[in-house]
Design a protein around this motif. Sequence first.
Motif, short mmCIF file in Angstrom:
data_model
loop_
_atom_site.label_atom_id
_atom_site.label_comp_id
_atom_site.label_asym_id
_atom_site.label_seq_id
_atom_site.Cartn_x
_atom_site.Cartn_y
_atom_site.Cartn_z
N LEU A 248 -7.70 0.94 12.00
CA LEU A 248 -8.09 1.06 13.57
C LEU A 248 -7.83 -0.28 14.09
O LEU A 248 -7.78 -0.24 15.22
CB LEU A 248 -9.29 1.80 13.47
N ALA A 249 -8.22 -1.18 13.58
CA ALA A 249 -8.60 -2.27 14.07
C ALA A 249 -7.34 -3.36 14.14
O ALA A 249 -7.31 -4.26 15.10
CB ALA A 249 -9.74 -3.25 13.41
N ASN A 250 -6.40 -2.92 13.27
CA ASN A 250 -5.25 -3.81 13.20
C ASN A 250 -4.02 -3.49 13.58
O ASN A 250 -3.05 -4.14 13.33
CB ASN A 250 -5.35 -4.68 11.62
N ASP A 251 -3.85 -2.12 13.32
CA ASP A 251 -2.47 -1.50 13.10
C ASP A 251 -2.01 -0.63 14.37
O ASP A 251 -2.99 -0.38 15.32
CB ASP A 251 -2.23 -0.44 12.03
N ARG A 252 -0.89 -0.94 14.84
CA ARG A 252 -0.48 -0.46 16.02
C ARG A 252 -0.41 1.10 15.96
O ARG A 252 -0.68 1.67 16.88
CB ARG A 252 1.13 -1.04 16.46
N ASN A 253 -0.07 1.49 14.99
CA ASN A 253 -0.22 2.98 14.68
C ASN A 253 -1.13 3.36 13.36
O ASN A 253 -0.64 3.75 12.23
CB ASN A 253 1.30 3.54 14.16
N PRO A 254 -2.35 3.25 13.78
CA PRO A 254 -3.60 3.32 12.59
C PRO A 254 -3.28 4.56 11.63
O PRO A 254 -2.98 5.74 12.14
CB PRO A 254 -4.89 3.32 13.42
N LEU A 255 -3.76 4.46 10.74
CA LEU A 255 -3.88 5.59 9.63
C LEU A 255 -4.75 6.66 10.44
O LEU A 255 -5.97 6.58 10.95
CB LEU A 255 -4.69 5.12 8.46
N LEU A 256 -4.36 8.05 10.04
CA LEU A 256 -5.44 9.14 10.20
C LEU A 256 -6.43 9.16 9.12
O LEU A 256 -5.96 8.70 8.04
CB LEU A 256 -4.57 10.29 10.43
N HIS A 257 -7.48 9.91 9.51
CA HIS A 257 -8.56 9.91 8.56
C HIS A 257 -8.16 10.36 7.00
O HIS A 257 -8.23 9.65 6.16
CB HIS A 257 -9.57 10.96 8.94
N GLY A 258 -7.26 11.10 6.88
CA GLY A 258 -6.87 11.91 5.76
C GLY A 258 -5.87 11.12 4.93
O GLY A 258 -5.86 10.86 3.64
N GLU A 259 -5.10 10.05 5.89
CA GLU A 259 -4.14 9.26 5.17
C GLU A 259 -5.09 8.13 4.39
O GLU A 259 -4.58 7.80 3.48
CB GLU A 259 -3.17 8.72 6.35
N ALA A 260 -6.04 7.65 5.10
CA ALA A 260 -6.70 6.64 4.52
C ALA A 260 -7.35 7.10 3.14
O ALA A 260 -7.68 6.57 2.37
CB ALA A 260 -7.91 6.17 5.46
N ILE A 261 -8.08 8.38 3.59
CA ILE A 261 -8.82 8.83 2.24
C ILE A 261 -8.09 9.32 1.18
O ILE A 261 -8.35 8.96 -0.09
CB ILE A 261 -9.44 10.29 2.74
N ALA A 262 -6.79 9.39 1.33
CA ALA A 262 -5.84 9.82 0.25
C ALA A 262 -5.41 8.44 -0.66
O ALA A 262 -5.53 8.40 -1.78
CB ALA A 262 -4.34 10.33 0.76
N ALA A 263 -5.39 7.42 0.14
CA ALA A 263 -5.15 6.00 -0.47
C ALA A 263 -6.54 5.72 -1.43
O ALA A 263 -6.58 5.28 -2.56
CB ALA A 263 -4.63 4.99 0.39
N GLY A 264 -7.64 5.88 -0.40
CA GLY A 264 -8.82 5.70 -1.30
C GLY A 264 -9.20 6.81 -2.45
O GLY A 264 -9.80 6.12 -3.44
N MET A 265 -8.68 7.81 -2.26
CA MET A 265 -8.89 8.66 -3.68
C MET A 265 -8.12 8.41 -4.70
O MET A 265 -8.53 8.20 -5.93
CB MET A 265 -8.38 10.15 -3.06
N ILE A 266 -6.65 7.55 -4.58
CA ILE A 266 -6.03 6.90 -5.75
C ILE A 266 -6.78 5.87 -6.20
O ILE A 266 -7.07 5.47 -7.55
CB ILE A 266 -4.60 6.45 -5.20
N CYS A 267 -7.24 4.82 -5.22
CA CYS A 267 -8.39 3.67 -6.06
C CYS A 267 -9.14 4.14 -6.47
O CYS A 267 -9.41 3.50 -7.62
CB CYS A 267 -8.46 2.75 -4.63
N GLU A 268 -9.95 5.03 -6.05
CA GLU A 268 -11.14 5.45 -6.70
C GLU A 268 -10.88 6.26 -8.13
O GLU A 268 -11.70 6.35 -9.16
CB GLU A 268 -12.25 6.12 -5.61
N ALA A 269 -10.00 6.98 -7.96
CA ALA A 269 -9.62 7.69 -9.25
C ALA A 269 -9.24 6.57 -10.32
O ALA A 269 -9.57 6.76 -11.60
CB ALA A 269 -8.28 8.65 -9.10
N TYR A 270 -8.51 5.55 -9.83
CA TYR A 270 -8.62 4.43 -10.98
C TYR A 270 -9.91 3.96 -11.35
O TYR A 270 -10.11 3.79 -12.62
CB TYR A 270 -7.60 3.13 -10.04
#
Length: 356
Positions: A248-270
């Motif tokens: 949100l602070a840095n990208d011109r086309n910021p991630l939507l909530h679910g897109e960010a959480i999907a990446a978060g779930m991969i990291c947290e599954a690791y």
Amino acid sequence: MSDHTITSIGYDVVFDDSLAELNRFIQRGNYSRILILTDRNTCIHCLPVLQAALPEFDGYDVIEVDPGEENKNIDFCVGIWKMMLDFGADRQSLMINLGGGVVTDMGGFTASTFKRGIDFIQVPTTLLSQVDASVGGKTGVDMDNVKNIIGTFAQPKAVFIASTFLQTLDRRQLVSGFAEVIKHGLIADRAFYEKVKGLDVETVSLEHIQHSVAIKNSVVTQDPLEKGIRKILNFGHTIGHALEGHSLANDRNPLLHGEAIAAGMICEAYLAHRINGLSEDALEDVIRTFRVHFPDYTFSPDIYDGLLALMKNDKKNAGNQIGFALLSSIGQCSIDVFVEEELIRESLDFYRKLIA
């Protein structure tokens, strides 16, 4: 009568594509004034759907805010409170929050604090808000890129879910909401996860939404104030919220909530695989599921310190430790797993290598 009703903490979640139950609720309520909070998009696309379903309902004022998570802050709330005053809202007024998670979070917060609290109902119009923001009585706004750091626990008088509104969404918004549907299966219902993980998002039905809401509802009714089991709903969110705040602070086309959480779930599954007994097969299953549905998010190690700073501000931490909800198997989740910074960095490296 509605297609289906789930009873939550002192209110009903009504699944009803006709919105007839909403009409009955308004007529029974005998409110002095009715306000509808929308954003610019839902004012154009969703308010007409509501008006068509409730042709006799016309005595209301509309408060419109700018769309997007970047506008979910206290400055916008001040604007909403001023409009409520201008429209003569009193304690016998009703606020109808018609929109996605930003509208339902901010509308719930402004209603629950205006004159120490007026009645509000949620009419969530995105897949994300229907399966996530609609249940649990959390309201909130962001500050300094920290998600929902200011807020209240306040229950709506009712929630009305109509799949009709999903036809107003583009595919990206639908997919974003799908992250939370998948998450509900991962943390608490393996059979549901197996059923939904291969769906095309366009085929998600009112039945899938009901099942997803029922999972979340069974968790929040056991633990309304998030002292224990409710924390499983945060799977993917410790890292996901930090990625969302950064984007949100840095990208011109910021991630939507679910897109960010999907990446978060991969990291947290690791992390779950490394320290909480999640099998390698299960880890690969989770990765495959999210990468089929969600775009990869590219970032460099330069942002790790900033991400960790955002994670340290998370509401779920204890002292200086960063707390996680981590899967132990598909359908089972542990809470209050505190993870060293080094391992969190390792999970971010794992994600980056995966998508390289």
